[in-house]
Design an enzyme around this catalytic site. Structure first.
Site: not given
Length: 504
Positions: A438, A45, A37, A72, A70, A454, A434
């Site tokens: 973060y 798909c 194709t 789809c 190309r 932490d 810390w």
């Protein structure tokens, strides 16, 4: 088709069974070109599966297009999740090549020379290492990203043809038309139904841009994290409707676009629906990659899950929330130092109410009315103006210093290495290790950080009846989660929050 061969690791023996199963774990990680194709598709798909001898597998869309295929029109490769290129690798050339592809994915409007300069290498060296890693030249990769973005905007946006060309980074409408016809053997206008206007899209859940992700995605956990930190007036989280709404100021092609954005999760389709208000559509080329990073739509959940299996009560598909504005995130990180999440949210709300601009009329809702303050606004404030909101003076001073340094910070522009950015941010007053980690975890979507000191992390990783581990022992323990330590942090925070809710 051309004689370009697919990558050796993408053998039919491995890929074709996944194609038969339409396995969403591989969505965006490779594409299949069908020689009968001339079309290439995503692994998910829904068309009839082609015969194996007609299938050729490619590591990225640019390889498929370089081979003459190309995209789809049914599975729409432009909506697929991108490959996650953040992970560090030991080879410096591979690291640079992946960084280059990540920068193109984030902004397909740049040129190759500027990209090489940003990476600190020559265009020739970039060409060599990029082709070795990705199988195509950086220019071919760039053209593919621009064309796929334009295709998505043609099919989903209300933008006029010239606006689509500009948003996708083409220098002129004529150049856009010529390249689209050359690559896809279609006139751009043929993707819109003859005689019908472009779709009407509003920021209230109407059809918009669809962005796919690789399942699973723990939608409720992600929304719970964002809801706990949502600043009233700037953002709204509706967990029941699986919806996010917030104000946004976005720079695109040297201009600022301001408006309101709505994101609705569609787990049954493994997509999110992105609905910008009319003033944000012109910045769609910058908005799409921003949202993908904000919601971590390009994560590879299976690989992350396998690395974190030793964690308690692991939540499959938990993502690393990014941000839409690094300055906003940095301010909120400073405001959140040594206070609860709820208290930080209250302080941020006062900050926005006092210093944030109102959204333009017609784009406000009762829940989303203001923009987060900009650095230039905060940089000229006296300390007292911030301190009187209940923010201690040292933090007020830290916010002003951050705002004044913002234009030159590598962190603000995601420039240089992670280590350099951490050192630069920590050199600012009032920002410790810390807060800096973060800021990079969420501001740079850094996947492999573990903020030191932490309290929640220490509690979660302490064995019952055992003394709490030392900082060194905790860091060594966290090494087992590399290169996904940031995801381990989110899992541990999520587990702690869930345990707290179950006790109340």
């Amino acid at each position: 088709m051309s004689s370009l061969a697919p990558s050796p690791q993408l053998s039919p023996e491995h890929c074709y069974p996944a194609l038969l199963a339409r396995d969403a774990r591989f969505d965006g990680l490779w594409f299949v070109g069908v020689s009968s194709t001339g079309i290439y598709c995503r692994p998910v798909c829904r068309v009839k599966t082609p015969r194996r001898e007609n299938c050729h597998f490619f590591a990225n869309a640019a390889q498929a297009e370089a081979a003459g295929y190309r995209p789809c029109l049914r599975c729409r490769p432009e909506t697929a999740p991108a490959q996650d290129l953040r992970w560090s690798v030991t080879d410096a050339s591979r690291t640079l090549a992946r960084q280059a592809a990540q920068l193109i994915e984030a902004d397909p409007r740049q040129n190759v020379s500027a990209l090489a300069e940003r990476l600190g290498i020559s265009s020739r060296h970039l060409q060599r290492i990029f082709e070795a890693e990705h199988g195509v030249s950086p220019l071919a990769f760039l053209h593919t990203r621009r064309l796929l973005l334009a295709k998505q905007l043609l099919m989903d946006s209300p933008l006029a043809m010239a606006e689509v060309a500009e948003a996708a980074g083409f220098g002129s409408l004529r150049r856009f038309n010529a390249l689209f016809l050359q690559h896809y053997r279609l006139q751009p206008g043929s993707l819109r139904k003859a005689g019908e206007p472009p779709p009407s899209v509003t920021a209230c859940g109407e059809p918009g841009l669809r962005l796919a992700y690789r399942p699973p995605l723990a939608v409720d956990a992600l929304l719970a994290f964002l809801e706990a930190r949502a600043v009233p007036g700037v953002e709204q989280v509706d967990r029941r409707q699986q919806l996010l709404s917030r104000s946004l100021r976005l720079q695109h092609q040297g201009r600022w676009a301001v408006g309101r954005l709505v994101v609705r999760f569609q787990p049954e389709r493994s997509t999110v629906l992105l609905s910008p208000c009319s003033t944000l559509w012109v910045a769609a080329g910058s908005l799409i990659p921003l949202v993908r990073r904000w919601l971590d739509l390009d994560a590879a959940p299976e690989a992350i899950h396998q690395q974190l299996t030793s964690l308690p009560a692991l939540e499959p598909g938990l993502r690393l929330p990014g941000c839409v504005d690094r300055f906003e995130l940095a301010v909120r990180a400073v405001l959140g130092q040594q206070v609860t999440v709820a208290a930080a949210r209250t302080l941020a709300s006062r900050f926005v109410e006092r210093f944030g601009e109102l959204l333009p009329e017609g784009h406000r809702t009762p829940e989303v009315q203001r923009l987060f303050p900009q650095p230039e606004t905060i940089a000229v404030l006296p300390v007292e103006a911030i301190a009187e909101l209940g923010i201690i003076r040292t933090r007020a001073q830290a916010l002003i210093a951050l705002a004044r340094q913002w234009p030159t910070l590598a962190y603000a522009h995601q420039r240089g290495t992670q280590e350099e950015a951490l050192a630069e941010v920590q050199a600012l007053p009032g920002i410790g290790p810390w807060t800096a980690q973060y800021m990079l975890m969420r501001g740079w979507s850094a996947p492999d950080l573990f903020p030191p000191g932490d309290v929640v992390l220490k509690q979660q990783l302490t064995e019952p009846g055992q003394p709490a581990p030392s900082p060194k022992a905790l860091a060594l323990h966290a090494q087992a989660f590399s290169p996904y330590r940031s995801y381990a942090v989110l899992q541990l925070w999520h587990h702690a929050a869930r345990s707290t809710r179950s006790k109340t």
